[in-house]
Motif scaffolding. Structure first.
Motif, PDB file in Angstrom:
ATOM      1  N   GLN B   6     -43.236 -91.658  24.317  1.00 57.10           N
ATOM      2  CA  GLN B   6     -42.533 -92.893  24.648  1.00 57.10           C
ATOM      3  C   GLN B   6     -41.028 -92.702  24.505  1.00 57.10           C
ATOM      4  O   GLN B   6     -40.563 -91.989  23.621  1.00 57.10           O
ATOM      5  CB  GLN B   6     -42.968 -94.035  23.727  1.00 57.10           C
ATOM      6  CG  GLN B   6     -44.398 -94.486  23.938  1.00 57.10           C
ATOM      7  CD  GLN B   6     -44.724 -95.717  23.128  1.00 57.10           C
ATOM      8  OE1 GLN B   6     -45.544 -95.673  22.204  1.00 57.10           O
ATOM      9  NE2 GLN B   6     -44.090 -96.824  23.474  1.00 57.10           N
ATOM     10  N   LYS B  11     -34.000 -98.682  20.558  1.00 60.25           N
ATOM     11  CA  LYS B  11     -33.112 -99.324  21.522  1.00 60.25           C
ATOM     12  C   LYS B  11     -32.553-100.600  20.907  1.00 60.25           C
ATOM     13  O   LYS B  11     -33.316-101.455  20.451  1.00 60.25           O
ATOM     14  CB  LYS B  11     -33.876 -99.647  22.805  1.00 60.25           C
ATOM     15  CG  LYS B  11     -33.094-100.429  23.843  1.00 60.25           C
ATOM     16  CD  LYS B  11     -32.082 -99.568  24.557  1.00 60.25           C
ATOM     17  CE  LYS B  11     -31.377-100.332  25.658  1.00 60.25           C
ATOM     18  NZ  LYS B  11     -30.335 -99.497  26.333  1.00 60.25           N
ATOM     19  N   LEU B  21     -38.759 -99.683  29.005  1.00 67.80           N
ATOM     20  CA  LEU B  21     -39.391 -98.771  28.056  1.00 67.80           C
ATOM     21  C   LEU B  21     -40.379 -97.909  28.838  1.00 67.80           C
ATOM     22  O   LEU B  21     -41.141 -98.426  29.662  1.00 67.80           O
ATOM     23  CB  LEU B  21     -40.112 -99.561  26.954  1.00 67.80           C
ATOM     24  CG  LEU B  21     -39.265-100.599  26.216  1.00 67.80           C
ATOM     25  CD1 LEU B  21     -40.119-101.369  25.226  1.00 67.80           C
ATOM     26  CD2 LEU B  21     -38.088 -99.946  25.516  1.00 67.80           C
ATOM     27  N   SER B 110     -41.648 -97.543  20.736  1.00 64.50           N
ATOM     28  CA  SER B 110     -40.227 -97.774  21.013  1.00 64.50           C
ATOM     29  C   SER B 110     -39.791 -98.978  20.200  1.00 64.50           C
ATOM     30  O   SER B 110     -40.341-100.072  20.373  1.00 64.50           O
ATOM     31  CB  SER B 110     -39.994 -98.069  22.504  1.00 64.50           C
ATOM     32  OG  SER B 110     -40.226 -96.948  23.297  1.00 64.50           O
ATOM     33  N   LEU B 112     -37.470-101.842  19.519  1.00 61.19           N
ATOM     34  CA  LEU B 112     -36.485-102.636  20.245  1.00 61.19           C
ATOM     35  C   LEU B 112     -35.872-103.660  19.314  1.00 61.19           C
ATOM     36  O   LEU B 112     -36.589-104.434  18.671  1.00 61.19           O
ATOM     37  CB  LEU B 112     -37.126-103.340  21.439  1.00 61.19           C
ATOM     38  CG  LEU B 112     -36.226-104.306  22.212  1.00 61.19           C
ATOM     39  CD1 LEU B 112     -35.081-103.549  22.884  1.00 61.19           C
ATOM     40  CD2 LEU B 112     -37.020-105.095  23.241  1.00 61.19           C
TER      41      LEU B 112
END
Lengths: 109, 115
Positions: B6, B11, B21, B110, B112
């Motif tokens: 990933q 982020k 993503l 990921s 975020l």
């Protein structure tokens, strides 16, 4: 609706003590139940599933349809068992895994 | 690599911006899933792709969320006009099949953060 409940956010035990991580589910049909584990700095991975009726790393889990539970047990906890544990449910022929909120297991020396 | 990959791993974005993503599943895996995990909560199903079948989008929380998958390879999850409540770990997973015997393999996620 499918729902998985893990009532404990944190379970702390001493090394060598028995462990039981609780999981209850609600589902109208026949589900498949899983336990996933996430060790520190590692990705989420499958620990065991009820259909295999296996013991992984000393852990076992029995599906109790009467109590709609799938508790994870180990007779003697080890420090390396410290991790986040997730109970999950999927319809028998379905594709959508539904997860509980997870329980952090801390094994103290 | 052998696992689900990933990107980005982290982020940070400003509220109102769009984010993408990316997920590279394990080669040969026909099924691909996106989940979201907010702080202190369980994994929330978002969307599921299986081969050429229509995706199961029933978990997408709003029309700001969308996902695409090219054949049986890469998938992109897009969040438009991000809000602070979108802050979470977005997990991708893949598997060879669904139903009994299925094992799904997760990526590292990921993270975020919407500020």
């Amino acid at each position: 609706a499918q729902r998985v409940t893990q009532p404990e956010k944190l379970l702390s035990v001493f090394k060598g003590a028995p462990v039981e991580l609780k999981c209850n589910y609600s589902y109208s049909g026949s589900p498949e139940l899983f336990w996933y584990v996430q060790y520190s700095r590692q990705r989420l991975q499958l620990l065991l599933r009820h259909i295999s009726r296996e013991s992984i790393k000393g852990f076992t889990a029995d599906l109790n349809k009467g109590e709609t539970s799938f508790h994870l047990k180990k007779p003697f906890a080890q420090e390396e068992d410290s991790a986040m544990y997730y109970c999950a449910l999927a319809p028998l022929y379905g594709n959508k895994l539904v997860f509980g909120a997870g329980t952090i297991l801390r094994v103290k020396s | 690599g052998a696992g689900v990959s990933q990107s980005p791993s982290n982020k940070v974005t400003e509220k109102g911006k769009d984010v993408e993503l990316r997920c590279d599943p394990i080669s040969g895996h026909t099924a691909l899933y996106w989940y979201r995990q907010r702080l202190g909560q369980g994994l929330e199903f978002l969307i599921y792709f299986q081969g050429n079948s229509a995706p199961d989008k029933s978990g997408l929380p709003s029309d700001r969320f969308s996902a695409e998958r090219t054949g049986e390879s890469v998938s992109t999850l897009t969040i438009q006009r991000t809000q602070q409540e979108d802050s979470a770990v977005y997990l991708c997973a893949s598997s060879t099949q669904t139903g009994i015997g299925n094992t799904i393999y997760f990526g590292e996620g990921s993270w975020l953060t919407v500020v």
